[in-house]
Write a protein that holds these residues in place. Structure first.
Motif, PDB file in Angstrom:
ATOM      1  N   UNK A 143      -3.444 -20.346  32.066  1.00 33.78           N
ATOM      2  CA  UNK A 143      -3.397 -19.348  33.367  1.00 33.78           C
ATOM      3  C   UNK A 143      -2.803 -18.019  33.345  1.00 33.78           C
ATOM      4  N   UNK A 144      -1.679 -18.094  32.873  1.00 32.84           N
ATOM      5  CA  UNK A 144      -0.938 -16.836  32.713  1.00 32.84           C
ATOM      6  C   UNK A 144      -1.464 -15.946  31.888  1.00 32.84           C
ATOM      7  N   UNK A 145      -1.739 -16.144  30.816  1.00 32.79           N
ATOM      8  CA  UNK A 145      -2.474 -15.140  29.908  1.00 32.79           C
ATOM      9  C   UNK A 145      -3.573 -14.709  30.419  1.00 32.79           C
ATOM     10  N   UNK A 146      -4.382 -15.606  31.235  1.00 26.92           N
ATOM     11  CA  UNK A 146      -5.679 -14.925  31.924  1.00 26.92           C
ATOM     12  C   UNK A 146      -5.231 -13.969  32.825  1.00 26.92           C
ATOM     13  N   UNK A 147      -4.310 -14.205  33.849  1.00 27.62           N
ATOM     14  CA  UNK A 147      -4.025 -13.536  35.131  1.00 27.62           C
ATOM     15  C   UNK A 147      -3.293 -12.109  34.481  1.00 27.62           C
ATOM     16  N   UNK A 148      -2.536 -12.084  33.178  1.00 28.14           N
ATOM     17  CA  UNK A 148      -1.868 -11.125  32.707  1.00 28.14           C
ATOM     18  C   UNK A 148      -2.952 -10.159  32.275  1.00 28.14           C
ATOM     19  N   UNK A 149      -3.970 -10.577  31.432  1.00 32.13           N
ATOM     20  CA  UNK A 149      -4.871  -9.807  30.679  1.00 32.13           C
ATOM     21  C   UNK A 149      -6.112  -9.170  31.664  1.00 32.13           C
ATOM     22  N   UNK A 150      -6.315  -9.819  32.903  1.00 37.21           N
ATOM     23  CA  UNK A 150      -7.221  -9.464  33.752  1.00 37.21           C
ATOM     24  C   UNK A 150      -6.554  -8.144  34.657  1.00 37.21           C
ATOM     25  N   UNK A 151      -5.151  -8.323  34.892  1.00 40.60           N
ATOM     26  CA  UNK A 151      -4.752  -7.138  35.313  1.00 40.60           C
ATOM     27  C   UNK A 151      -4.082  -6.124  34.382  1.00 40.60           C
ATOM     28  N   UNK A 152      -4.378  -6.337  33.000  1.00 45.34           N
ATOM     29  CA  UNK A 152      -4.254  -5.261  32.107  1.00 45.34           C
ATOM     30  C   UNK A 152      -2.778  -5.322  31.483  1.00 45.34           C
ATOM     31  N   UNK A 153      -2.012  -6.476  31.487  1.00 51.26           N
ATOM     32  CA  UNK A 153      -0.847  -6.539  31.106  1.00 51.26           C
ATOM     33  C   UNK A 153      -0.699  -7.380  29.759  1.00 51.26           C
ATOM     34  N   UNK A 154      -0.097  -7.149  28.849  1.00 50.10           N
ATOM     35  CA  UNK A 154       0.178  -7.875  27.746  1.00 50.10           C
ATOM     36  C   UNK A 154       1.065  -9.255  28.395  1.00 50.10           C
TER      37      UNK A 154
END
Lengths: 424, 424
Positions: A136-147
């Protein structure tokens, strides 16, 4: 600005994440969405690998005497893996906040001003046993352009390693940079390093119980988005419809007791004629009541004495997360507001009332992430609010308050465009 | 939730401020504006009283050997007092952010969702010698519905005491609650207490030099809005118009050197044919240049050697705040971006270019509060942006980035209105 000396456990991963963040911030939505789809597909394809790692974690935890409830949180099965893969696919459908123009204008001197959403950069997530948070966290971060710098629990380390291997391989094949998702060692000291990595990590978000959140808030030199603790109240006004009050109170308390948006204390105006009805409904639903003197008196008159234990100050301050509810009879609405000011955690506070002036006074007087009028506290939720995904519910006042969706994982930059403008 | 035991120096003031904040959050704009007008009038009427206190502070500071520049910041005169009174009147004209509906919708189940701006609550401001900050900060906090806990310097304590007495008396007469503006003791330990007052103080904003900001950021357990440090760059692309580049670079460096949005480093692409022109213009304006090897070579070819001293890594990392500028010749735009990533403070970064692709790459690649395209870094300013008032320029990514106006002194609450809604 990003010095990783002094970060022996997480420095290398943090440096890769910083480098990745510089690339991620420039990627178009299409590339990020393709990566999310690839990650979802890879999780489904390689489920066996993930489950094998998880079985080993569960076995080790069981052997170490881990309680059954925690084992349950740790355990993955085919349908849980499919569920997190699905959540990644749902992220694809959500709008990308990066590049949104929050405000824009042309100034009198002709300068064009645009405030544009940009990723935060490197987001650290500290969480407990549930390995689904990894995905979940990886997906949310990546969609919003964050590592994403992920610090899961030691008990789930094998599972998390397998998950991150699957996700990373798929993401990199789809064009995301190395370092986009980094799993940190589960050593005790790695949390400390993460909280100390100011200038390297842009924000830390704790996801877990009260003690984890408190530690992160207390120790972190990196900015924190505080999530979670919810000591939520329902206030019942004399103007409330009895059936509505009963339904809202029951739902707020009993719909799901272990979550932060469930209610813990019921505040009832002393002129409410139907307190016995509320008390019996709660008792019938299996709730243990912790009442003040007024509540106990009322319970005695209605033959409910056996169901009410006396409340102490500790009750007002406790997030039970169980089938327990504190009940207090208040003299008036201001006393209810005082009680909430003193004991609340600023999460969700509800009023049941038909009086517009009571509703207005409650709404203006309560200082919380969410105020619910004639609705259950259980509605404070990113999914219910239509945000599509949520990384937690913020109870702090800075940056973001309430359910944290994708836009809350971004910052902004002012882009100012001139034609050789200089200041006079 | 607000325990002031352990805060012997500031506890009583903080408690009054908390109580005031509960009232302030409910006040209509009219009441707050009337108070701001009354405060401005009172400052003008009681100028003599303020100046007498200030004269005593200045005398004591001078006797203690305080440098002239700091004495100048400390000193008030009739026109400076009129100036801060005027600033209060200008706040009246600005829209009140409290009550703004940031977003609103009706959910599928009929629940009405509104995200409404609310005050932060109690705002702590830590600042240095300038007593005008006392008035500015109090005005900005009150207009946005917050109570102000002011911690000024010991050298200005008499002045600040007089100012707060005048402001408080006027504000209370106009209907604001006791505790709306509180001056904290100037003891060294009072800053520490303020930074430790989590749960009592909602946010701390440091206004002052780098060492003050660094201390606050490092020590605070209360959420901080970081302001100020600006190591700003101007990058000149080969596509830049020479006259425009010269004008922007000169303005960014020399318009006012002591402020955070002035430029400190010039980055010039090696294919820019007019570097000597830029160097002479800066030298003619009285700027001392600190150049890398490429710059020194170019200066030698143009007979400007005498004007350039060799730059070290320290130069790249220094916010000179003086008539000095570091100059580096870069191989290409990515190298300029790398330099900014390594040495910048995320404040304001400018590009002078006519190439749309260079502008796009710079805008996407720079991670800062403001990116200026063909415009001087000096434009990063609340006044220039049209915000009307500013409490500082945030260089952090959470909550607010760039100039902090009134909306940045607020949080939000979700107000969710139903008709007995319960969750299924």
């Amino acid at each position: 600005m990003s010095d990783v000396s002094g970060l022996p456990l997480i420095g290398a991963a943090a440096q890769r994440a910083r480098a990745a963040a510089r690339v991620l911030r420039t990627l178009p939505t299409d590339t990020k969405d393709a990566a999310l789809r690839a990650m979802a597909d890879a999780l489904v394809e390689r489920t066996d690998e993930v489950l094998a790692a998880n079985a080993a974690d569960v076995e080790a935890a069981a052997a170490a005497g881990t309680p059954a409830a925690i084992l349950d949180r740790l355990r993955l099965d085919r349908s849980r893996v499919a569920g997190v893969a699905d959540a990644l696919r749902q992220l694809v459908a959500l709008p990308d906040p990066v590049g949104d123009v929050v405000r824009g204008s042309t100034l009198a001197n002709g300068l064009q001003l645009r405030q544009v959403r940009v990723p935060l950069g490197v987001v650290g997530i500290v969480y407990e046993a549930r390995p689904n948070v990894t995905v979940d966290a990886a997906g949310l971060c990546l969609k919003s352009g964050n590592a994403a710098l992920l610090r899961g629990s030691a008990s789930a380390f094998g599972t998390n390693t397998a998950l991150v291997a699957v996700l990373t391989e798929a993401a990199e094949k789809a064009g995301l940079p190395v370092g986009s998702i980094e799993l940190l060692p589960a050593d005790r000291a790695s949390v400390g390093e993460l909280l100390d990595a100011r200038g390297v990590v842009d924000v830390v978000i704790p996801r877990g119980g009260a003690s984890l959140i408190q530690r992160v808030v207390r120790e972190s030199r990196v900015p924190v988005i505080e999530t979670g603790e919810g000591n939520c109240h329902v206030y019942v006004d004399p103007s409330a419809d009895p059936a509505m009050a009963e339904a809202v109170v029951l739902n707020a308390k009993t719909h799901r007791v272990s979550v932060c948006n469930s209610a813990e204390t019921l505040l009832v105006h002393r002129d409410v004629p139907f307190l016995p009805r509320l008390l019996s409904a709660l008792v019938d639903a299996g709730v243990t009541l912790h009442g003040d003197a007024g509540t106990i008196e009322e319970a005695a008159r209605s033959g409910l004495s056996a169901a009410v234990v006396p409340a102490t100050d500790e009750d007002w301050g406790t997030e039970y997360l169980s089938m327990d509810m504190a009940v207090r009879v208040v003299d008036d609405l201001p006393q209810a507001l005082d009680h909430i000011e003193q004991w609340g955690t600023g999460h969700s506070e509800a009023i049941v009332a038909d009086s517009a002036s009571a509703i207005a006074a409650f709404t203006a007087g309560v200082d919380a992430a969410a105020v619910l009028v004639n609705a259950s506290t259980r509605f404070t939720d990113g999914g219910e609010f239509g945000f599509g995904a949520e990384i937690g519910i913020s109870t702090q006042k800075l940056h973001a308050r309430g359910p944290l969706g994708l836009p809350e994982l971004t910052s902004t930059t002012y882009v100012v465009t001139g034609s050789g403008h200089t200041r006079r």
